[in-house]
Structure formats: C-alpha cells, structure tokens
Design an enzyme around this catalytic site. Structure first.
Site, PDB file in Angstrom:
ATOM      1  N   PRO A   1       8.355   0.853  -6.083  1.00  0.00           N
ATOM      2  CA  PRO A   1       8.219  -0.604  -6.134  1.00  0.00           C
ATOM      3  C   PRO A   1       8.334  -1.156  -7.547  1.00  0.00           C
ATOM      4  CG  PRO A   1       6.072   0.390  -5.916  1.00  0.00           C
ATOM      5  CD  PRO A   1       7.073   1.519  -5.882  1.00  0.00           C
ATOM      6  N   CYS A   2       9.503  -1.110  -8.080  1.00  0.00           N
ATOM      7  CA  CYS A   2       9.713  -1.529  -9.468  1.00  0.00           C
ATOM      8  C   CYS A   2       9.366  -2.993  -9.682  1.00  0.00           C
ATOM      9  CB  CYS A   2      11.166  -1.322  -9.864  1.00  0.00           C
ATOM     10  SG  CYS A   2      11.766   0.321  -9.523  1.00  0.00           S
ATOM     11  N   TYR A   3       9.448  -3.745  -8.621  1.00  0.00           N
ATOM     12  CA  TYR A   3       9.222  -5.189  -8.759  1.00  0.00           C
ATOM     13  C   TYR A   3       7.786  -5.520  -9.096  1.00  0.00           C
ATOM     14  CZ  TYR A   3       7.742  -4.362  -3.964  1.00  0.00           C
ATOM     15  OH  TYR A   3       7.132  -3.852  -2.844  1.00  0.00           O
TER      16      TYR A   3
END
Length: 99
Positions: free
Chosen positions: A51-53
């Site tokens: 979940p880079c966001y």
DNA sequence: CGGTTGACCAAGT
DNA sequence: GACTTGGCCAACC
C-alpha cells in the site's frame, strides 16, 4: 534482509485508515535514508502488493505515486482519510507511529 | 568504485 | 507563497 524488504514489512504493518511519512518510515527501520525510501518505492517490485499510497510527505502534502496522484487520493479517501488542496486533513490523527 | 538520481527534509532567501 | 541550498542515503549505471 534488505532495507527494501523492511520497508514493505513496516508498510504492511500500517493499519487501515492510517498513514506514515517517508521520514518516519525510514527511521523506523533504522536508517535516515528517507530520501531513498521514495527512490525504492518508485522502482518498487510489488506495486499491487504494497500500500504505497499510505506514504506521504512530512509536511502532510501527498507527494507522488507511481500509479498517479489521483489514484493515491482515491485510495486514501476510501480508507477514510480526507484530503484537501493536496494536503492531509487530521494529519496527526491518521498518522501511524511505529513502536 | 565514483557519480547521479530521487515519490525527501529543513532552513534560508 | 516560490525558489535555493545543503544534507541525507539506497539503488542504479
């Protein structure tokens, strides 16, 4: 274990509805390479797995995202994080601190 | 092995 | 506000 893997581990540790900054993330894995963290993300191998966001800048602005800023905002909002004018609202409230 | 590049940061102008 | 500067450090070439 590489730094890269540690980042992923830590990132997976972030619960739903919470986010972290590059700085905190880097320091939590025992390095000051907060700049490298972004570098790693950009070339990350598991864009869908991680979940880079959930990673934002320390000044509560969004920063960039491999799949586009729009997508980042979209996903964050989906987790209940409000964004306005490219900034995180309730920044301290949604900020996850590693122990 | 040295130089460059960043999804960065903080402080200064 | 916008821009510059110096610092940071892994990954890449």
């Amino acid at each position: 274990m590489k730094l890269l893997d540690k980042i992923y581990e830590k990132l997976k540790e972030v619960p739903r509805g919470k986010i972290v900054t590059y700085k905190i993330l880097a320091e939590s894995i025992g390095t000051k390479a907060y700049r490298a963290v972004g570098n790693i993300m950009n070339k990350n191998k598991y864009p869908n797995k991680i979940p880079c966001y959930k990673v934002v800048n320390s000044d509560c602005s969004l920063g960039c995202y491999k799949l586009g800023k729009r997508e980042k905002i979209k996903r964050l909002r989906k987790e209940g994080i409000k964004i306005k004018n490219n900034k995180i609202l309730n920044f301290e409230k949604v900020l996850y601190e590693f122990k």
